[in-house]
Design a protein around this motif. Sequence first.
Motif, short mmCIF file in Angstrom:
data_model
loop_
_atom_site.label_atom_id
_atom_site.label_comp_id
_atom_site.label_asym_id
_atom_site.label_seq_id
_atom_site.Cartn_x
_atom_site.Cartn_y
_atom_site.Cartn_z
N GLY A 203 -1.98 -3.48 8.33
CA GLY A 203 -0.71 -2.76 8.26
C GLY A 203 0.45 -3.55 7.70
O GLY A 203 1.60 -3.09 7.74
N GLU A 204 0.18 -4.75 7.18
CA GLU A 204 1.29 -5.53 6.58
C GLU A 204 1.56 -5.01 5.17
O GLU A 204 0.61 -4.77 4.40
CB GLU A 204 0.88 -7.00 6.48
N ILE A 205 2.84 -4.91 4.81
CA ILE A 205 3.17 -4.36 3.50
C ILE A 205 2.77 -5.30 2.36
O ILE A 205 3.02 -6.51 2.41
CB ILE A 205 4.68 -4.02 3.42
N THR A 206 2.11 -4.71 1.37
CA THR A 206 1.77 -5.44 0.15
C THR A 206 2.39 -4.68 -1.03
O THR A 206 2.80 -3.53 -0.86
CB THR A 206 0.24 -5.50 -0.06
N THR A 207 2.44 -5.31 -2.20
CA THR A 207 2.88 -4.56 -3.39
C THR A 207 1.83 -4.75 -4.50
O THR A 207 1.02 -5.68 -4.46
CB THR A 207 4.26 -5.01 -3.90
N LEU A 208 1.90 -3.85 -5.47
CA LEU A 208 0.84 -3.78 -6.49
C LEU A 208 1.23 -4.51 -7.77
O LEU A 208 0.57 -4.34 -8.79
CB LEU A 208 0.54 -2.31 -6.80
N GLY A 209 2.28 -5.31 -7.74
CA GLY A 209 2.75 -6.01 -8.95
C GLY A 209 3.93 -5.25 -9.53
O GLY A 209 4.03 -4.03 -9.37
N ARG A 210 4.81 -5.99 -10.24
CA ARG A 210 6.01 -5.36 -10.82
C ARG A 210 5.60 -4.20 -11.73
O ARG A 210 4.62 -4.29 -12.45
CB ARG A 210 6.83 -6.38 -11.62
N GLY A 211 6.38 -3.14 -11.65
CA GLY A 211 6.07 -1.95 -12.45
C GLY A 211 4.88 -1.17 -11.91
O GLY A 211 4.33 -0.30 -12.58
N GLY A 212 4.50 -1.47 -10.67
CA GLY A 212 3.25 -0.92 -10.11
C GLY A 212 3.28 0.55 -9.70
O GLY A 212 2.24 1.08 -9.27
N SER A 213 4.42 1.22 -9.83
CA SER A 213 4.47 2.64 -9.40
C SER A 213 3.55 3.53 -10.24
O SER A 213 3.02 4.52 -9.74
CB SER A 213 5.89 3.17 -9.50
N ASP A 214 3.38 3.18 -11.51
CA ASP A 214 2.44 3.96 -12.35
C ASP A 214 1.04 3.87 -11.75
O ASP A 214 0.30 4.85 -11.69
CB ASP A 214 2.36 3.37 -13.77
#
Length: 471
Positions: A203-214
């Motif tokens: 449940g820890e927040i991660t991100t998918l890399g800059r510009g990752g919303s696509d």
Amino acid sequence: MRRLVMKFGGTSVGNAQATRSTAALILKHRQDWDEIVVVISAMAGITDQIIITIETACCSNPKAYKAQISAIRSQVNQVINELFQDRSQRFLIRDQIAPRYEELLKLCQRIHNIGKITPRLYDATVSLGERINIHILSTLLIENGLASQAVDASELIVTNECFQNATPLQPATRIKVENRLKPLLAKKIVPVVTGFISATEAGEITTLGRGGSDYTAAILANSLDADEIWIWTDVDGVLTTDPVLVSDARLIPEISYSEAYELAFFGAKVLHPKTIFPAEEGNIPIRIKNTFNPNSPGTLIVPNNHPKGVPIKAVTSINDVYLITIPKRKSDERPAIIKTAKKGLKDQGIDLLGIFQTTDARFIHFAISSQTPPQQISIIEAELSRLLPGRGYSKNKPSAGQAMVSAIGNQIENMPLIIAKVNVLLEKAGINTSLFGYQTSQNSLRFLIPCQDSEKALRKIHSEVILNASF
Ligand code: ASP
Ligand code: MG
């Protein structure tokens, strides 16, 4: 039953006017589809401002980062005030968003106290731009008569623990997406989901890399077996080259997954390259559209695309690539060096942009992005010294000042005539291409040239190969 996932980028939700246009587009297309999922980015510039804020928190006094949090807050409030006339509505949204600023403040305090930004803390903070924004768009849709709900993608996308550049775990994600989104869709509710964000199994927040919303849009589309993915941005679609550098860049109406991947990977900013993977897995077409010119047909990205006449579809450039250079000792050593270095880079999560060698073949150069953090470069150099000992290259700084120009087209590496013609073209223009590319992909030709020549190379290839069909 037709299902669409639409993603709107930062400029499409960057101010009140753009957000209104975005809401109008959702309302319009809602009528043509049975189910719609909306994915949005943070407002344009907010993610960068959050990064500046945490950097300030890390090395400056609390007054400075608090002022930056206030600036973010007033920018967001201004958009809210412009969008909603009704005071009670404004208060409602501000209430929904308020806990996010408290989170930002607490995270900054922690960063300030420990004096460093760990990858975990980075992800927890940079995710806040999207987590603020979903409430604004969702409330606006409700105000316009559409049933909508804001959804945090940390409830949907499960990833590994590679913070800042996490990889989704597909089966677990599919289960969460089905459980959380399908009931909403069945009730005709339009979910407005945070792009860019995900969470580990714990449940820890991660991100998918800059510009990752696509990428988020494609992951959700694949998990929902959607029929199409639409990426709404601020340009008409995929263009033949960078319109800022070359004024007669043209729209490409249709392009294959592999071409679109290479284009994005080699510098076109229109799409996050990883978006292609889930789309290809689910065989889902991607359409790129312009929020500010919605009647333009855009670009369709499809599984198979047969080149019609023009072998090179687009040309891109990445300026200031770093080169890690490895001297070769024996003539037959190249495959072993490449294999070892590729593995070393992959283990560090560094994307290899290309492999090049000099005409005398004494050195092999590995091109990587100049955005690669210096700590990561030190690690990779240490790793290479261990794997290929005694070469001395680890003492060298990776050199920059080189641009990588890529010409993209299906199976281009199997067209020797075209390759020769492009080489002659660059040579005649006086551009030094003494470093030539070693194959890493069949769909692009890559040239490493001095940065000051990159625009010239881009224009030459664009005007004489792409636009001039008689080439
Ligand atoms: N807001 C994130 C970024 O600026 C993700 C995105 O816009 O796609 O990188
Ligand atoms: Mg983008």
